[in-house]
Design a protein around this motif. Structure first.
Motif, PDB file in Angstrom:
ATOM      1  N   SER A  74       0.518  -1.516  -0.087  1.00  0.00           N
ATOM      2  CA  SER A  74       0.039  -0.175   0.261  1.00  0.00           C
ATOM      3  C   SER A  74       0.877   1.299  -0.050  1.00  0.00           C
ATOM      4  O   SER A  74       2.269   1.267   1.093  1.00  0.00           O
ATOM      5  CB  SER A  74      -1.075  -0.306   0.935  1.00  0.00           C
ATOM      6  N   THR A  75       0.465   2.540  -0.369  1.00  0.00           N
ATOM      7  CA  THR A  75       1.068   3.748  -0.737  1.00  0.00           C
ATOM      8  C   THR A  75       0.139   4.674  -0.794  1.00  0.00           C
ATOM      9  O   THR A  75      -1.084   4.267  -1.182  1.00  0.00           O
ATOM     10  CB  THR A  75       1.981   4.168  -1.866  1.00  0.00           C
ATOM     11  N   THR A  76       0.496   5.763  -0.010  1.00  0.00           N
ATOM     12  CA  THR A  76      -0.325   7.213  -0.154  1.00  0.00           C
ATOM     13  C   THR A  76      -0.245   7.353  -1.537  1.00  0.00           C
ATOM     14  O   THR A  76       0.971   7.822  -2.177  1.00  0.00           O
ATOM     15  CB  THR A  76       0.235   7.933   0.462  1.00  0.00           C
ATOM     16  N   LEU A  77      -1.514   8.204  -2.249  1.00  0.00           N
ATOM     17  CA  LEU A  77      -1.817   8.805  -3.268  1.00  0.00           C
ATOM     18  C   LEU A  77      -1.974  10.076  -2.783  1.00  0.00           C
ATOM     19  O   LEU A  77      -3.370  10.258  -1.969  1.00  0.00           O
ATOM     20  CB  LEU A  77      -3.079   8.133  -4.119  1.00  0.00           C
ATOM     21  N   SER A  78      -1.111  10.819  -3.146  1.00  0.00           N
ATOM     22  CA  SER A  78      -1.889  12.447  -3.047  1.00  0.00           C
ATOM     23  C   SER A  78      -2.314  13.639  -4.554  1.00  0.00           C
ATOM     24  O   SER A  78      -0.862  12.953  -4.949  1.00  0.00           O
ATOM     25  CB  SER A  78      -0.552  12.815  -2.122  1.00  0.00           C
ATOM     26  N   ILE A  79      -2.995  14.127  -4.303  1.00  0.00           N
ATOM     27  CA  ILE A  79      -2.782  15.328  -5.565  1.00  0.00           C
ATOM     28  C   ILE A  79      -2.741  16.905  -5.234  1.00  0.00           C
ATOM     29  O   ILE A  79      -3.547  16.946  -3.844  1.00  0.00           O
ATOM     30  CB  ILE A  79      -3.927  15.152  -6.133  1.00  0.00           C
ATOM     31  N   ASP A  80      -1.490  17.458  -5.377  1.00  0.00           N
ATOM     32  CA  ASP A  80      -1.514  18.783  -4.653  1.00  0.00           C
ATOM     33  C   ASP A  80      -1.563  19.766  -6.338  1.00  0.00           C
ATOM     34  O   ASP A  80      -1.024  19.536  -6.713  1.00  0.00           O
ATOM     35  CB  ASP A  80       0.051  19.097  -4.209  1.00  0.00           C
ATOM     36  N   CYS A  81      -2.338  20.838  -5.373  1.00  0.00           N
ATOM     37  CA  CYS A  81      -3.295  21.708  -6.247  1.00  0.00           C
ATOM     38  C   CYS A  81      -2.718  22.842  -5.715  1.00  0.00           C
ATOM     39  O   CYS A  81      -2.937  23.667  -5.071  1.00  0.00           O
ATOM     40  CB  CYS A  81      -4.823  21.800  -7.272  1.00  0.00           C
ATOM     41  N   PRO A  82      -2.260  24.158  -6.872  1.00  0.00           N
ATOM     42  CA  PRO A  82      -2.002  25.205  -6.903  1.00  0.00           C
ATOM     43  C   PRO A  82      -2.770  26.170  -5.895  1.00  0.00           C
ATOM     44  O   PRO A  82      -3.049  27.161  -5.371  1.00  0.00           O
ATOM     45  CB  PRO A  82      -1.350  25.631  -7.538  1.00  0.00           C
ATOM     46  N   SER A  83      -4.486  25.758  -7.128  1.00  0.00           N
ATOM     47  CA  SER A  83      -4.952  26.068  -5.874  1.00  0.00           C
ATOM     48  C   SER A  83      -6.596  24.959  -6.649  1.00  0.00           C
ATOM     49  O   SER A  83      -6.380  23.929  -6.860  1.00  0.00           O
ATOM     50  CB  SER A  83      -5.920  27.846  -7.033  1.00  0.00           C
ATOM     51  N   ALA A  84      -7.916  25.804  -6.056  1.00  0.00           N
ATOM     52  CA  ALA A  84      -8.792  24.265  -5.775  1.00  0.00           C
ATOM     53  C   ALA A  84      -9.208  24.395  -7.431  1.00  0.00           C
ATOM     54  O   ALA A  84      -8.846  25.356  -8.421  1.00  0.00           O
ATOM     55  CB  ALA A  84     -10.440  25.304  -4.738  1.00  0.00           C
ATOM     56  N   MET A  85      -9.104  23.009  -8.186  1.00  0.00           N
ATOM     57  CA  MET A  85      -9.205  22.666  -8.806  1.00  0.00           C
ATOM     58  C   MET A  85     -10.182  21.465  -9.275  1.00  0.00           C
ATOM     59  O   MET A  85      -9.828  20.924  -8.010  1.00  0.00           O
ATOM     60  CB  MET A  85      -8.129  22.090  -9.723  1.00  0.00           C
ATOM     61  N   THR A  86     -10.138  20.924 -10.047  1.00  0.00           N
ATOM     62  CA  THR A  86     -11.276  19.322 -10.164  1.00  0.00           C
ATOM     63  C   THR A  86     -10.679  19.196 -10.862  1.00  0.00           C
ATOM     64  O   THR A  86     -10.671  19.690 -12.317  1.00  0.00           O
ATOM     65  CB  THR A  86     -12.782  20.093 -11.088  1.00  0.00           C
ATOM     66  N   VAL A  87     -10.391  18.021 -10.377  1.00  0.00           N
ATOM     67  CA  VAL A  87      -9.399  17.220 -11.563  1.00  0.00           C
ATOM     68  C   VAL A  87      -9.912  15.622 -12.257  1.00  0.00           C
ATOM     69  O   VAL A  87     -10.658  15.577 -10.822  1.00  0.00           O
ATOM     70  CB  VAL A  87      -8.548  16.024 -11.083  1.00  0.00           C
ATOM     71  N   ARG A  88      -9.541  15.169 -12.985  1.00  0.00           N
ATOM     72  CA  ARG A  88     -10.176  13.917 -12.715  1.00  0.00           C
ATOM     73  C   ARG A  88      -8.720  12.851 -12.926  1.00  0.00           C
ATOM     74  O   ARG A  88      -7.777  13.202 -13.667  1.00  0.00           O
ATOM     75  CB  ARG A  88     -10.327  13.435 -13.740  1.00  0.00           C
ATOM     76  N   GLY A 143       6.247  -4.074 -13.565  1.00  0.00           N
ATOM     77  CA  GLY A 143       4.949  -4.093 -14.526  1.00  0.00           C
ATOM     78  C   GLY A 143       4.590  -1.566 -14.479  1.00  0.00           C
ATOM     79  O   GLY A 143       5.746  -0.725 -13.491  1.00  0.00           O
ATOM     80  N   LEU A 144       3.717  -1.032 -15.532  1.00  0.00           N
ATOM     81  CA  LEU A 144       3.591   0.457 -15.494  1.00  0.00           C
ATOM     82  C   LEU A 144       2.724   0.632 -15.553  1.00  0.00           C
ATOM     83  O   LEU A 144       2.523   0.347 -17.275  1.00  0.00           O
ATOM     84  CB  LEU A 144       4.916   0.297 -16.830  1.00  0.00           C
ATOM     85  N   ALA A 145       1.839   1.458 -14.708  1.00  0.00           N
ATOM     86  CA  ALA A 145       1.042   1.762 -15.248  1.00  0.00           C
ATOM     87  C   ALA A 145       0.774   3.839 -15.410  1.00  0.00           C
ATOM     88  O   ALA A 145       1.959   4.378 -14.261  1.00  0.00           O
ATOM     89  CB  ALA A 145      -0.233   1.824 -13.849  1.00  0.00           C
ATOM     90  N   THR A 146       0.597   4.403 -16.109  1.00  0.00           N
ATOM     91  CA  THR A 146      -0.008   6.029 -16.016  1.00  0.00           C
ATOM     92  C   THR A 146      -0.907   6.375 -15.581  1.00  0.00           C
ATOM     93  O   THR A 146      -2.412   6.104 -16.072  1.00  0.00           O
ATOM     94  CB  THR A 146       0.057   5.943 -17.495  1.00  0.00           C
ATOM     95  N   LEU A 147      -1.010   7.117 -14.589  1.00  0.00           N
ATOM     96  CA  LEU A 147      -2.198   7.952 -13.602  1.00  0.00           C
ATOM     97  C   LEU A 147      -1.958   9.668 -14.279  1.00  0.00           C
ATOM     98  O   LEU A 147      -1.123  10.343 -14.796  1.00  0.00           O
ATOM     99  CB  LEU A 147      -1.818   8.323 -12.217  1.00  0.00           C
ATOM    100  N   GLU A 148      -2.797   9.925 -14.892  1.00  0.00           N
ATOM    101  CA  GLU A 148      -2.961  10.693 -15.708  1.00  0.00           C
ATOM    102  C   GLU A 148      -4.119  12.106 -15.663  1.00  0.00           C
ATOM    103  O   GLU A 148      -5.017  11.227 -14.866  1.00  0.00           O
ATOM    104  CB  GLU A 148      -3.284  10.512 -17.597  1.00  0.00           C
ATOM    105  N   MET A 149      -3.398  13.382 -15.114  1.00  0.00           N
ATOM    106  CA  MET A 149      -4.404  14.285 -14.722  1.00  0.00           C
ATOM    107  C   MET A 149      -4.983  14.698 -15.953  1.00  0.00           C
ATOM    108  O   MET A 149      -5.120  15.010 -16.818  1.00  0.00           O
ATOM    109  CB  MET A 149      -3.793  14.892 -13.835  1.00  0.00           C
ATOM    110  N   ILE A 150      -6.428  14.697 -15.709  1.00  0.00           N
ATOM    111  CA  ILE A 150      -7.450  15.370 -16.667  1.00  0.00           C
ATOM    112  C   ILE A 150      -7.945  16.370 -15.896  1.00  0.00           C
ATOM    113  O   ILE A 150      -8.732  16.599 -14.953  1.00  0.00           O
ATOM    114  CB  ILE A 150      -8.468  14.679 -17.058  1.00  0.00           C
ATOM    115  N   TYR A 151      -8.363  18.018 -16.313  1.00  0.00           N
ATOM    116  CA  TYR A 151      -8.760  19.595 -15.695  1.00  0.00           C
ATOM    117  C   TYR A 151     -10.085  19.697 -16.747  1.00  0.00           C
ATOM    118  O   TYR A 151     -10.173  19.349 -17.508  1.00  0.00           O
ATOM    119  CB  TYR A 151      -8.283  20.516 -15.490  1.00  0.00           C
ATOM    120  N   GLN A 152     -10.813  19.709 -15.400  1.00  0.00           N
ATOM    121  CA  GLN A 152     -12.258  19.965 -15.439  1.00  0.00           C
ATOM    122  C   GLN A 152     -12.268  21.322 -15.733  1.00  0.00           C
ATOM    123  O   GLN A 152     -11.906  22.818 -15.125  1.00  0.00           O
ATOM    124  CB  GLN A 152     -13.825  19.508 -15.150  1.00  0.00           C
TER     125      GLN A 152
END
Length: 215
Positions: free
Chosen positions: A63-77, A206-215
């Motif tokens: 198990s590991t921690t998944l974190s997402i850090d944004c410079p301002s409030a943003m909606t991400v996928r 193994g290699l999986a890609t996590l892609e950030m998508i912005y709304q």
């Protein structure tokens, strides 16, 4: 003649021009995803004597921690993609308790057994673990379904190509956040030894890609 010469020189001076170039670039705000303190999950050295000859072997959960850090409030996928999909063992080749979509661990090099599938792993987002940064409020894990969103349950096994987001409270609409974090579980399996070459070390790849998508 002097007057004529003066007029000619004046006309030549008026014909000269110069350009004013305005340059620069706009750099949009972007979020930074991070997995724990490293770039991935390491099962380290696996003793071949612990592996099964006739069945795939479960290597355990990491198990590991998944974190997402944004410079301002943003909606991400967040979109997950398996770059080793062609090498994944299918569900029938894994223990009957495995749920979800297996991701690939690469192939051994060469032909025959040296082009064998090494194994598979699953990725699970622990839905109950995700919190918004700062206030620590729990978030609702969402999975995109068509043009809408549905709750991801208490633990969502990810499938390559799926898109996830997070909502506030019980909302099925993605929310805007500056920071969020939660737990990602990895369950890995090694192919049966009878399908693998045993004369050299085998690297899990193994290699999986996590892609950030912005709304």
């Amino acid at each position: 003649m002097a007057a004529a010469l003066l007029l000619t020189l004046s006309a030549m001076a008026a014909a000269q021009s110069m350009s004013v170039q305005v340059k620069g670039f706009i750099k949009p705000d972007s979020c930074v995803p991070k997995l724990g303190d490293t770039a991935g999950i390491d099962y380290r050295v696996i003793d071949g004597r612990t592996l099964s000859v006739g069945d795939a072997t479960f290597l355990g959960r990491r198990s590991t921690t998944l974190s997402i850090d944004c410079p301002s409030a943003m909606t991400v996928r967040l979109k997950i993609s398996d770059t080793r999909a062609a090498s994944a063992l299918n569900n029938a080749e894994l223990p009957g308790t495995v749920a979800g979509h297996p991701f690939g661990l690469g192939r051994t090099s060469g032909a025959g057994k040296r082009n064998a599938k090494i194994g598979a792993y699953t990725l699970t987002l622990d839905a109950d673990s995700f919190r918004a940064g700062g206030n620590g409020l729990p978030l609702r894990l969402l999975r995109q379904s068509g043009r809408g969103w549905v709750g991801g349950g208490t633990g969502r096994v990810m499938r390559s190509g799926e898109v996830f987001s997070w909502g506030q409270g019980m909302s099925d609409a993605p929310g805007a956040f500056t920071k969020l974090s939660g737990t990602l579980h990895v369950d890995a399996y090694v192919n049966k030894l009878s399908d693998l070459p045993l004369d050299s070390d085998i690297q899990l790849d193994g290699l999986a890609t996590l892609e950030m998508i912005y709304q």
